[in-house]
Design a protein around this motif. Structure first.
Motif, short mmCIF file in Angstrom:
data_model
loop_
_atom_site.label_atom_id
_atom_site.label_comp_id
_atom_site.label_asym_id
_atom_site.label_seq_id
_atom_site.Cartn_x
_atom_site.Cartn_y
_atom_site.Cartn_z
N ILE A 62 123.35 -11.21 77.17
CA ILE A 62 122.88 -12.48 76.64
C ILE A 62 122.83 -12.44 75.12
O ILE A 62 123.30 -13.35 74.43
CB ILE A 62 121.49 -12.82 77.22
CG1 ILE A 62 121.57 -12.97 78.74
CG2 ILE A 62 120.92 -14.08 76.57
CD1 ILE A 62 120.22 -13.17 79.40
N TYR A 63 122.25 -11.38 74.58
CA TYR A 63 122.16 -11.24 73.12
C TYR A 63 123.54 -11.11 72.50
O TYR A 63 123.82 -11.73 71.46
CB TYR A 63 121.33 -10.00 72.78
CG TYR A 63 119.86 -10.11 73.10
CD1 TYR A 63 118.96 -10.62 72.17
CD2 TYR A 63 119.36 -9.71 74.33
CE1 TYR A 63 117.60 -10.72 72.45
CE2 TYR A 63 118.01 -9.79 74.63
CZ TYR A 63 117.14 -10.31 73.69
OH TYR A 63 115.81 -10.40 73.98
N GLU A 64 124.39 -10.30 73.13
CA GLU A 64 125.73 -10.09 72.57
C GLU A 64 126.54 -11.38 72.59
O GLU A 64 127.30 -11.67 71.66
CB GLU A 64 126.45 -9.00 73.34
CG GLU A 64 125.87 -7.61 73.11
CD GLU A 64 126.61 -6.54 73.89
OE1 GLU A 64 127.23 -6.88 74.92
OE2 GLU A 64 126.57 -5.37 73.47
N ARG A 65 126.39 -12.17 73.64
CA ARG A 65 127.11 -13.45 73.72
C ARG A 65 126.62 -14.40 72.63
O ARG A 65 127.43 -15.10 71.99
CB ARG A 65 126.94 -14.06 75.09
CG ARG A 65 127.74 -15.35 75.28
CD ARG A 65 127.85 -15.74 76.75
NE ARG A 65 126.54 -15.93 77.36
CZ ARG A 65 126.02 -15.12 78.28
NH1 ARG A 65 126.69 -14.05 78.67
NH2 ARG A 65 124.83 -15.38 78.81
N ALA A 66 125.30 -14.45 72.43
CA ALA A 66 124.76 -15.31 71.37
C ALA A 66 125.29 -14.89 70.01
O ALA A 66 125.67 -15.74 69.19
CB ALA A 66 123.23 -15.24 71.39
#
Length: 295
Positions: A62-66
């Motif tokens: 989730i963080y990496e996608r953001a």
């Protein structure tokens, strides 16, 4: 050889994929239109958000996608800007404070939802503003670009000069009017000492002199800048919050001293951050500001 006066500002933007971090990135990209900046996009994998009994990396995608989405947006809108992106792991406030040590500006969004700013409304921006090594700009999730005044709250203490300098530089850079707002009230000790006969005019004139002196210093340092003096009677936080409705940016200093004192910043900064309607820049006390080395 004469040194170039142009400095590239190092800006760190906290990213989590929510509307608040989108607003923070919007603000930074608007800034890039008027100021040469290098941009660090950073997201913090908060281990405390992992499900009980689950692996620590459950939320990492989730963080990496953001972060990836934010990076792609920057590449599309400002392809020539120097940028880096980092995934940090730990407590968000601690990691962002560490990031601030090598930055000129830390930008974070705030709203009531999202991983970074929304866990407990206002807590993260307050902690960052209290402990950051550089100025912190807190951007509301509802922010949209607007041309308004730059407002700075003037208090008669050690924080005044750095907040004034930052605000004057911002107003000059943006080509905006600078409103220096000084709020005053009748101290309880004066009311007790004088009873019904309170020296209202004398108190007002003394505060007007403080304001005029500060405005004079700014006009001398920035001769082309339009500076307006605004003297208001009442609680400083309330006066600044009211002014923020027509402002492009509100600038305040922080009185934080020590672990407990810095958490609460000083009542004015605290109340303004929790009631902001426009971006607010919180300027650390002078001893926490690092020296800049000009190129």
């Amino acid at each position: 050889m004469e040194r170039s006066p142009v400095m590239v500002e190092r800006v760190v933007v906290a990213v989590d994929g929510g509307p608040a971090s989108t607003a923070a990135l919007d603000w930074a990209l608007e800034r890039a239109k008027v100021l040469p900046i290098s941009l660090e996009l950073t997201t913090v994998v908060d281990l405390g958000w992992a499900p009980a009994g689950g692996p620590d990396d459950d939320f990492r995608p989730i963080y990496e996608r953001a972060l990836s989405d934010a990076t792609q947006r920057v590449e599309h809108e400002v392809p020539d800007i120097k940028k880096t992106s980092y995934v940090r792991r730990g407590v968000p406030a601690d990691e962002l404070v560490r990031a601030s040590a090598s930055a000129d500006l830390l930008v974070i969004g705030t709203n009531k939802t999202g991983f970074l700013a929304g866990a407990v409304y206002g807590t993260l921006p307050l902690r960052l503003a209290a402990h950051s090594h550089c100025p912190v700009v807190v951007v509301p999730a509802t922010w949209n670009p607007t041309a308004g005044t730059v407002v700075v709250g003037l208090e008669d203490d050690a924080t005044a000069e750095v907040a004034l300098s930052f605000a004057a530089a911002e107003a000059t850079r943006l080509g905006r009017v600078l409103d220096i707002i000084h709020a005053w009230s009748i101290p309880a000790t004066v009311a007790v000492e004088y009873g019904a006969v309170i020296p209202f005019d004398e108190l007002r004139d003394a505060h007007a002199a403080i304001l005029a002196e500060a405005a004079g210093r700014v006009r001398t340092a920035h001769p082309g800048l339009e500076v307006r003096e605004v003297l208001e009677q009442g609680p400083a936080a309330m006066v600044l919050v009211d002014a923020s409705g027509e402002a492009e940016l509100v600038v305040v200093g922080t009185h934080g001293r020590g672990a407990v004192g810095s958490l609460f910043l000083g009542s004015v900064s605290h109340d303004v951050l929790l009631n902001l309607t426009c971006p607010v820049a919180v300027i650390p006390r002078p001893e926490r500001l690092p020296d800049r080395v000009e190129p």
